[in-house]
Design an enzyme around this catalytic site. Sequence first.
Site, PDB file in Angstrom:
ATOM      1  N   GLY A  12      14.219 -71.962  84.443  1.00 25.95           N
ATOM      2  CA  GLY A  12      13.049 -70.701  83.861  1.00 25.95           C
ATOM      3  C   GLY A  12      12.827 -69.282  83.317  1.00 25.95           C
ATOM      4  O   GLY A  12      12.223 -68.477  83.543  1.00 25.95           O
ATOM      5  N   SER A  13      14.098 -68.445  83.234  1.00 21.46           N
ATOM      6  CA  SER A  13      14.227 -67.453  82.769  1.00 21.46           C
ATOM      7  C   SER A  13      13.470 -66.559  82.060  1.00 21.46           C
ATOM      8  O   SER A  13      12.851 -65.241  82.139  1.00 21.46           O
ATOM      9  CB  SER A  13      15.194 -66.691  82.817  1.00 21.46           C
ATOM     10  OG  SER A  13      16.577 -66.896  81.594  1.00 21.46           O
ATOM     11  N   ASN A  14      13.293 -67.796  81.096  1.00 25.20           N
ATOM     12  CA  ASN A  14      12.661 -67.684  79.876  1.00 25.20           C
ATOM     13  C   ASN A  14      11.153 -67.457  80.248  1.00 25.20           C
ATOM     14  O   ASN A  14      10.323 -67.132  79.207  1.00 25.20           O
ATOM     15  CB  ASN A  14      13.033 -68.800  78.450  1.00 25.20           C
ATOM     16  CG  ASN A  14      14.359 -68.320  77.625  1.00 25.20           C
ATOM     17  OD1 ASN A  14      13.906 -66.867  77.013  1.00 25.20           O
ATOM     18  ND2 ASN A  14      15.156 -68.383  78.257  1.00 25.20           N
ATOM     19  N   LEU A  84      14.824 -80.241  78.477  1.00 24.77           N
ATOM     20  CA  LEU A  84      16.116 -81.127  78.178  1.00 24.77           C
ATOM     21  C   LEU A  84      15.471 -82.538  77.383  1.00 24.77           C
ATOM     22  O   LEU A  84      16.822 -82.977  77.049  1.00 24.77           O
ATOM     23  CB  LEU A  84      16.943 -80.934  78.791  1.00 24.77           C
ATOM     24  CG  LEU A  84      17.990 -79.500  79.538  1.00 24.77           C
ATOM     25  CD1 LEU A  84      18.634 -80.127  80.795  1.00 24.77           C
ATOM     26  CD2 LEU A  84      17.652 -79.263  78.336  1.00 24.77           C
ATOM     27  N   ASN A 101      10.417 -74.480  70.212  1.00 22.77           N
ATOM     28  CA  ASN A 101      11.825 -74.925  71.034  1.00 22.77           C
ATOM     29  C   ASN A 101      12.414 -73.824  70.657  1.00 22.77           C
ATOM     30  O   ASN A 101      12.825 -72.744  69.400  1.00 22.77           O
ATOM     31  CB  ASN A 101      12.576 -75.826  70.835  1.00 22.77           C
ATOM     32  CG  ASN A 101      13.811 -76.492  71.360  1.00 22.77           C
ATOM     33  OD1 ASN A 101      13.533 -75.856  72.680  1.00 22.77           O
ATOM     34  ND2 ASN A 101      14.997 -76.366  71.192  1.00 22.77           N
ATOM     35  N   HIS A 103      16.828 -72.554  70.998  1.00 26.07           N
ATOM     36  CA  HIS A 103      18.359 -73.023  71.411  1.00 26.07           C
ATOM     37  C   HIS A 103      19.263 -71.851  71.045  1.00 26.07           C
ATOM     38  O   HIS A 103      19.189 -71.546  70.528  1.00 26.07           O
ATOM     39  CB  HIS A 103      18.298 -73.967  69.746  1.00 26.07           C
ATOM     40  CG  HIS A 103      19.593 -74.874  70.256  1.00 26.07           C
ATOM     41  ND1 HIS A 103      19.587 -75.898  70.840  1.00 26.07           N
ATOM     42  CD2 HIS A 103      21.090 -74.637  69.732  1.00 26.07           C
ATOM     43  CE1 HIS A 103      21.155 -76.281  71.232  1.00 26.07           C
ATOM     44  NE2 HIS A 103      22.081 -75.716  69.913  1.00 26.07           N
ATOM     45  N   ASP A 144      16.553 -80.493  67.936  1.00 23.90           N
ATOM     46  CA  ASP A 144      17.153 -79.922  66.766  1.00 23.90           C
ATOM     47  C   ASP A 144      16.700 -79.366  65.419  1.00 23.90           C
ATOM     48  O   ASP A 144      17.612 -78.536  64.588  1.00 23.90           O
ATOM     49  CB  ASP A 144      18.442 -79.217  67.321  1.00 23.90           C
ATOM     50  CG  ASP A 144      18.310 -79.412  69.322  1.00 23.90           C
ATOM     51  OD1 ASP A 144      17.342 -78.668  69.706  1.00 23.90           O
ATOM     52  OD2 ASP A 144      19.625 -79.535  69.417  1.00 23.90           O
ATOM     53  N   GLU A 173      17.033 -64.078  74.159  1.00 18.65           N
ATOM     54  CA  GLU A 173      16.225 -65.532  74.240  1.00 18.65           C
ATOM     55  C   GLU A 173      15.347 -64.436  74.764  1.00 18.65           C
ATOM     56  O   GLU A 173      13.483 -64.291  74.099  1.00 18.65           O
ATOM     57  CB  GLU A 173      16.460 -66.302  74.901  1.00 18.65           C
ATOM     58  CG  GLU A 173      17.743 -67.623  74.205  1.00 18.65           C
ATOM     59  CD  GLU A 173      18.227 -68.678  75.304  1.00 18.65           C
ATOM     60  OE1 GLU A 173      16.868 -68.671  75.491  1.00 18.65           O
ATOM     61  OE2 GLU A 173      18.997 -68.811  74.984  1.00 18.65           O
TER      62      GLU A 173
END
Length: 187
Positions: A12-14, A84, A101, A103, A144, A173
């Site tokens: 969960g760093s984003n 995911l 999303n 990637h 994707d 990111e």
Amino acid sequence: MKKILLFASGSGSNVRTILQNFYEQPGVSFPAIITNNKHAGVIEIARAAGLDVMVVNKENFYSEVFIDVIDMMNPDLLVLAGFLWKVPDYLVQTYQGKIINIHPALLPKFGGKGMYGHHVHEAVIAAGETESGITIHLVNEHYDEGTILLQKKVDVLDSDTPETLAKKVLKLEHEWYSKVIATLLNS
Ligand code: GAR
């Protein structure tokens, strides 16, 4: 009030970075964080931020009744941040152009089923690529493959390992995801 619904499966760093970046922004709220993994680190991050966490199982997520749960929150944007599972078609169709999303590679290379996290960086290094990066894209019915909104590159050095590459990519990111989100919210 613009509502962002966050989806995450991992550490969960984003999500943490997005919450930090929008924390003091009036007019933006996070109705819930949705995860498929009851052990995901993102749960602690969400709780620390005082947000509701919803752990979904496969049966519910892929059943169309789940749309009622999402609709009730009336989101403006659905943001996948290390989520995911493939987004079900009913959700893609209902929220066309509103699901994004991130990637950790330069799509269309190194995308598709099974290409997530360290698998991506391992594949990039094994292929001898000299650059990698991030892709932020709209989500469609295929893994994707949705319209690309932004790509940023990093060099892949001979000395890079999947771990060092992952670190460089994650930095990008964190730098860019919130900017794209802000642009979409204001468009
Ligand atoms: C990120 O690198 C994200 O790009 C990747 O998972 C990581 C989640 O990190 N997503 C995918 O690979 C999707 N195919 P985080 O949990 O620390 O935000």
